[in-house]
Design a protein around this motif. Structure first.
Motif, PDB file in Angstrom:
ATOM      1  N   SER A  36      -1.159   3.898  -4.722  1.00 59.12           N
ATOM      2  CA  SER A  36      -2.520   3.347  -4.706  1.00 59.12           C
ATOM      3  C   SER A  36      -1.965   2.510  -6.266  1.00 59.12           C
ATOM      4  O   SER A  36      -1.132   2.791  -6.730  1.00 59.12           O
ATOM      5  N   GLY A  62       1.151  -1.036   0.050  1.00 56.64           N
ATOM      6  CA  GLY A  62      -0.357   0.036   0.253  1.00 56.64           C
ATOM      7  C   GLY A  62       0.903   1.328   0.284  1.00 56.64           C
ATOM      8  O   GLY A  62      -0.039   2.421   0.511  1.00 56.64           O
ATOM      9  N   GLU A 102      -1.230   2.570   3.621  1.00 54.34           N
ATOM     10  CA  GLU A 102      -0.730   1.536   3.551  1.00 54.34           C
ATOM     11  C   GLU A 102      -1.021   0.952   5.464  1.00 54.34           C
ATOM     12  O   GLU A 102      -0.497   0.004   5.553  1.00 54.34           O
TER      13      GLU A 102
END
Lengths: 264, 293
Positions: free
Chosen positions: A57, A54, A75
């Motif tokens: 994106s 993460g 994240e």
């Protein structure tokens, strides 16, 4: 366990530097799978790991851990499911904080921090026991600042931090690349033990073909944002380095050009 | 001599809350936050306005702290949500606060003569005017110092410290670094505003221009403290910053006593901080030369 479906990532879209880093990637892993990843420079290995973690994106597709779709999760929320060790030994720990403070943060990975003490007294013995198993002499240095440790010690500590709360998925991004061969071997040995003990589902990027072959039960090779080779089980066990190079040339239509690639 | 030293130490203690605030951003979060140039007079303005309106001094100081924390949150959101570099985000809030401080006071300067302040409290208990400033300074430093020490020993405090050292690491451990950065700026600016509230009461006025140079005075205190009194642990660092603030006031009092014109004070402080910031470079050069010999 992990399902990556039709994931694409384009860096700098619309500019002259546009780069398709991940091109419609599909990867399914079952619990306990240990996948090693190799590939040439810019093949998308780290982009794949960072997409799962993460860090940025993805532009298309889905990433599912267990039965949880994490494609749009920030994240820090994914940290609940994922343990990570980075290539740079400086990145996995807070240099100015003590070993025990770093471990205490990792012991709470994925939990929202609150107003209770950052370290509880009873945790210290537990930390000492875990550090003793690393066999790096860190068990008596709980209050040393991490910045004083060597790269290998920091990487071993990061590995411990990533796994002390068993993650559903462990991501290792060339975590021994910055270490000298002897230290790298030691950290790899620790990695193997920890993964085996907890049956961790793991993805390990490596630049060392030998390591890619002797670790894990499955091997994937990436090129230009795609997975071009995917071998597992006995088929993988039978492979030797020349076979890998041949497989790559056949799949990618060119010779492997990783300037850091180690054949030994 | 002692007649001069006591008030100087007291001033150092009152200013140490500001220095602790600067420490939290500059050292803990690793951000040079210029918001403080606006939050210091904001704290002074809010407290002065409330005292003039007849509020209790303790309430006035706490409300000043809340106002400062809001300013810190604004800088934090500008930085984390709008991705404005921290230095620029701080400057924007600082400039905005200039207008806000004028609005709070309704004019550029608000006198606190003949108004009950936190120092009149201490005088009522029986301290003389010199001692009352010392007692209030020591008590406020102790209270807020302990609060900071406690807070940074908690999980969330540890997460803020880790954010300053390595944001990537603490995100990988599940902490929202946007939140920890905003929290750090909030706490820092609350402390700076509270310090402003104390200084306004000690000076007997709040002035819209009194924030000029706050960041440099804060940095001077932090660096002097670290060099002279060490950084072995977080607790040691906090104590060093307080002692650094006191030392800075003593140095200033000494050079003024030796005849330096007060107008040159800011120049002197800037040179002092520049030298202190360059100290690590000088040290490494000297060490390298020694090693070469």
């Amino acid at each position: 366990m992990l399902r990556i479906e039709n994931v694409s990532k384009i860096f700098f879209p619309g500019s002259v530097n546009e780069k398709k880093a991940l091109d419609n990637i599909n990867l399914h892993m079952t619990p306990g799978d240990f996948v090693t990843v190799i590939g040439s420079n810019g093949a998308g290995k780290s982009t794949l790991l960072n997409s799962i973690a993460g860090v940025f994106s993805i532009d298309a597709g889905h990433i599912v851990i267990g039965d949880k779709d994490i494609s749009n999760m920030p994240e820090h929320k994914r940290a609940k499911y994922i343990g990570r060790v980075f290539q740079d030994p400086m990145l996995g720990t807070a240099a100015g904080m003590m070993i025990e403070e770093n471990l205490a943060i990792a012991a709470r990975r994925g939990k929202v921090p609150g107003f209770s003490w950052a370290i509880k007294e009873e945790e210290r013995e537990h930390f000492k026991g875990m550090l003793r198993e690393l066999d790096l002499g860190l068990e008596d240095r709980l209050t040393s600042r991490v910045g004083l440790l060597s790269g290998g010690q920091r990487q071993a500590l990061t590995l411990l931090m990533a796994t002390m709360q068993q993650p559903q998925l462990l991501l290792l991004d060339e975590h021994t690349a910055a270490l000298d061969p002897k230290t790298a071997e030691k950290v790899l040995g620790l990695t193997r033990n920890i993964i085996a003990r907890h049956h961790l589902t793991t993805i390990m990027i490596t630049h060392n073909m030998h390591d890619a072959l002797r670790f894990g039960n499955r091997l994937i090779m990436m090129n230009a944002g795609r997975i071009v080779v995917d071998v597992a089980g006995i088929e993988k066990d039978r492979l030797a380095i020349p076979d890998l190079l041949a497989l790559f040339e056949k799949a990618a239509g060119m010779a492997m050009d990783n300037d850091r690639l180690l054949l030994g | 001599m002692i007649d001069l030293l006591l008030p100087t130490v007291s001033q150092g203690l009152l200013w140490s809350l500001m220095a602790l605030g600067v420490y939290l951003t500059y050292r803990v979060l690793d951000i040079a936050d210029l918001t403080v140039e606006g939050t210091f007079p904001l704290g002074a303005a809010v407290a002065a306005e409330m005292l003039v309106k007849g509020f209790n001094p303790v309430t006035a100081i706490l409300v000043a702290g809340v106002a400062g924390s809001l300013a810190g949150v604004v800088t934090g959101l500008l930085h984390t949500k709008l991705k404005i570099p921290a230095l620029l985000a701080g400057i924007l809030t600082m400039i905005a606060l200039y207008s806000i401080n004028l609005r709070v006071m309704g004019k550029a300067n608000l006198s606190l003569l003949r108004v009950d302040t936190v120092f009149s409290f201490a005088k009522n208990i029986g301290f003389n005017s010199t001692m009352s400033v010392l007692v209030v300074g020591a008590a406020s430093t102790l209270i807020f110092g302990l609060l900071i020490y406690w807070f940074f020993g908690t999980e969330i405090g540890a997460a803020i410290r880790a954010t300053g050292f390595n944001p990537q690491m603490i995100r990988a451990q599940g902490v929202n670094t946007n939140l920890t950065i905003v929290l750090g700026l909030l706490l820092s600016n609350a402390l700076v505003a509270i310090s402003g509230a104390f200084i306004a009461q000690s000076n007997g006025f709040a002035d819209v221009g009194m924030g000029v140079g706050t960041i440099v005075i804060g940095l001077a205190s932090v660096i002097i403290g670290e060099v002279l009194f060490g950084t072995r642990s977080f607790k040691n660092s906090l104590i060093s910053v307080v002692l650094g603030s006191v030392t800075y006031r003593i140095v200033i009092a000494a050079v003024l006593q030796m005849g330096m014109p007060p107008n040159d004070l800011k120049l002197f402080t800037a040179v002092l901080v520049a030298l202190a910031l360059a100290l690590p470079l000088f040290k490494s050069r000297i060490n390298a030369r020694k090693a070469a010999e």
